[in-house]
Design a protein around this motif. Structure first.
Motif, short mmCIF file in Angstrom:
data_model
loop_
_atom_site.label_atom_id
_atom_site.label_comp_id
_atom_site.label_asym_id
_atom_site.label_seq_id
_atom_site.Cartn_x
_atom_site.Cartn_y
_atom_site.Cartn_z
N THR A 1 91.64 54.03 -36.18
CA THR A 1 91.95 55.37 -35.71
C THR A 1 90.70 56.17 -35.36
N GLY A 2 89.69 56.09 -36.21
CA GLY A 2 88.48 56.87 -35.98
C GLY A 2 87.62 56.31 -34.87
N HIS A 3 87.32 55.02 -34.92
CA HIS A 3 86.42 54.42 -33.93
C HIS A 3 87.12 54.09 -32.62
N ALA A 4 88.36 53.57 -32.71
CA ALA A 4 89.05 53.12 -31.49
C ALA A 4 90.11 54.09 -30.99
N GLY A 5 90.49 55.09 -31.81
CA GLY A 5 91.47 56.08 -31.36
C GLY A 5 92.89 55.58 -31.32
N GLN A 6 93.22 54.52 -32.09
CA GLN A 6 94.57 53.96 -32.11
C GLN A 6 95.25 54.36 -33.42
N ILE A 7 96.46 54.85 -33.33
CA ILE A 7 97.18 55.36 -34.50
C ILE A 7 97.98 54.24 -35.16
N SER A 8 97.91 54.18 -36.49
CA SER A 8 98.69 53.19 -37.24
C SER A 8 99.40 53.89 -38.40
N LEU A 9 100.72 53.78 -38.41
CA LEU A 9 101.52 54.29 -39.52
C LEU A 9 102.17 53.16 -40.31
N GLY A 10 101.71 51.95 -40.06
CA GLY A 10 102.28 50.80 -40.77
C GLY A 10 101.23 49.98 -41.49
N HIS A 11 100.20 50.66 -41.97
CA HIS A 11 99.09 49.93 -42.60
C HIS A 11 99.51 49.25 -43.90
N GLN A 12 100.60 49.72 -44.49
CA GLN A 12 101.04 49.06 -45.72
C GLN A 12 101.42 47.61 -45.47
N ALA A 13 101.80 47.29 -44.24
CA ALA A 13 102.15 45.91 -43.91
C ALA A 13 100.92 45.02 -43.99
N PHE A 14 99.80 45.45 -43.43
CA PHE A 14 98.57 44.65 -43.46
C PHE A 14 98.06 44.49 -44.88
N VAL A 15 98.05 45.58 -45.64
CA VAL A 15 97.58 45.52 -47.02
C VAL A 15 98.52 44.66 -47.86
N GLY A 16 99.83 44.84 -47.67
CA GLY A 16 100.80 44.08 -48.45
C GLY A 16 100.75 42.60 -48.16
N VAL B 1 101.53 43.36 -29.21
CA VAL B 1 102.78 44.04 -28.87
C VAL B 1 102.51 45.47 -28.38
N ALA B 2 101.52 46.10 -28.98
CA ALA B 2 101.30 47.53 -28.74
C ALA B 2 100.23 47.82 -27.70
N LEU B 3 99.76 46.79 -26.99
CA LEU B 3 98.67 46.99 -26.05
C LEU B 3 99.02 47.97 -24.93
N ARG B 4 100.26 47.98 -24.51
CA ARG B 4 100.65 48.79 -23.35
C ARG B 4 101.19 50.16 -23.74
N VAL B 5 101.15 50.50 -25.02
CA VAL B 5 101.65 51.81 -25.44
C VAL B 5 100.52 52.55 -26.15
N THR B 6 100.58 53.86 -26.12
CA THR B 6 99.56 54.69 -26.76
C THR B 6 100.23 55.88 -27.43
N GLY B 7 99.44 56.60 -28.21
CA GLY B 7 99.91 57.86 -28.80
C GLY B 7 101.13 57.70 -29.68
N LEU B 8 102.13 58.51 -29.41
CA LEU B 8 103.34 58.55 -30.21
C LEU B 8 104.05 57.20 -30.21
N TYR B 9 104.09 56.53 -29.07
CA TYR B 9 104.81 55.26 -28.98
C TYR B 9 104.11 54.18 -29.81
N LEU B 10 102.78 54.19 -29.83
CA LEU B 10 102.04 53.26 -30.67
C LEU B 10 102.31 53.53 -32.14
N ALA B 11 102.34 54.81 -32.51
CA ALA B 11 102.65 55.17 -33.90
C ALA B 11 104.04 54.68 -34.29
N LEU B 12 105.00 54.79 -33.38
CA LEU B 12 106.36 54.34 -33.67
C LEU B 12 106.42 52.82 -33.81
#
Length: 344
Positions: free
Chosen positions: A65-80, A118-129
């Motif tokens: 999010t900070g360096h690349a500007g991509q939003i992630s609201l599913g980080h628990q999946a990667f950690v889990g 999967v998320a390469l073609r979406v940004t912002g709100l759609y990427l977060a979703l």
């Protein structure tokens, strides 16, 4: 001529004195920060391990999010997935800790890469979703796959004999945090780091400058997932048992909030905010319960409600007054410690 020589000598002396002073301050701060580990017993060793793991997760979110500007609201999946991979390697295959952590990092990176594709073609709100949907789906599918996670009973992640003590494991977590911090610092100063900054600022302009936007976005997802998976592996061995309830959406939301409060692209701010968020629910109830005078509205139920309330208040204050988070407040001190001169 003599005057010029004296001026140069004076400047050199001032620079050496400033460097020595900054080194002394850093050593003093590190010594002060190590006191809980040295004097706090096993309880504080466990807490420091948790704070270090949260800081690693915060740095992984900061990479994406900070360096690349991509939003992630599913980080628990990667950690889990990283946590369950490490537990599977340790309990089912009997693999050493190092192999388990490596498997956790690879599993997190591969999972994040798939989501990135999967998320390469979406940004912002759609990427977060998209990331939100994947995180919620992982909670109900992958994390309940009995052969991999043990189902409701969870998966055990025993520590090796050399790391059975909480102090030894805390040192391991701090060492991994130091490694991740160093790699993040090196990343920013490389060509890849500059390319990620260009992608963050404007993808179209970055593309016209010859930056492979698709490749760098995918690399950011993979690197963030790798660090998150590594943190998940540490979490598995810290808790010594991993369950699906450890990686619910509320936890992922806290991780995102602590990164924002710390300040995007501020490594020190993210680390301090992550440690604060990790320790707050563990220390605040005991602190309030030990007060000599108890306000009438305080009880055990309120103790567990206060930490989330404090988090929300801190977020509102940061968004309103300090958009740069803790990093904005710490910038004068960090600039002085790094020897940077204040811009006129």
């Amino acid at each position: 001529m003599a005057t010029a020589t004296m001026v140069l000598t004076r400047v050199k002396v001032q620079r050496r004195f400033g460097l020595a002073l900054r080194i002394t301050v850093v050593i003093a701060l590190l010594a002060l920060a190590s006191l809980p580990l040295l004097l706090g017993g096993d309880v504080w060793a466990q807490r420091i391990s948790r704070a270090a793991i949260y800081a690693i997760i915060g740095l992984s979110i900061n990479t994406l999010t900070g360096h690349a500007g991509q939003i992630s609201l599913g980080h628990q999946a990667f950690v889990g997935i990283g946590a369950f991979s490490a537990a599977f390697m340790a309990s089912r295959l009997g693999a050493p800790l190092g192999f388990g952590l490596a498997a956790a990092a690879v599993a997190g990176a591969l999972t994040a890469a798939v989501i990135g594709l999967v998320a390469l073609r979406v940004t912002g709100l759609y990427l977060a979703l998209v990331t939100l949907a994947f995180g919620l789906t992982a909670e109900t599918t992958i994390f309940n796959w009995r052969e991999f996670t043990g189902g409701g009973a969870g998966a055990f992640a025993p520590r090796p004999e050399v790391l059975t003590s909480d102090h030894a494991f805390a040192l391991l977590c701090l060492g991994v945090l130091g490694l991740v911090l160093y790699l993040d610092w090196r990343l920013v100063s490389t060509k890849a780091g500059r390319a990620l900054a260009a992608v963050r600022n404007n993808e179209q302009i970055a593309s016209t400058l010859g930056v492979n936007v698709t490749g760098y976005k995918l690399a950011a997802f993979s690197l963030s997932g790798l660090v998150a998976g590594l943190a998940g592996g540490l979490f598995a061995h810290w808790n010594q048992i991993v369950q699906a309830m450890d990686f619910e959406f509320q936890v992922a939301l806290v991780w995102v909030l602590m990164t924002v409060v710390g300040g995007l692209r501020s490594r020190l701010g993210v680390i301090l905010a992550s440690a604060f968020f990790a320790l707050l629910p563990l220390t605040l109830p005991n602190f309030l319960a030990g007060l000599p005078w108890q306000p009438p509205f305080l009880n055990e139920a309120v103790y567990h409600v206060l930490p989330p309330f404090i988090v929300v208040v801190m977020l509102l204050i940061v968004l309103r007054f300090f958009p740069g988070g803790f990093g904005q407040l710490l910038r004068p001190a960090t600039n002085w410690l790094s020897g940077k001169k204040r811009k006129p």
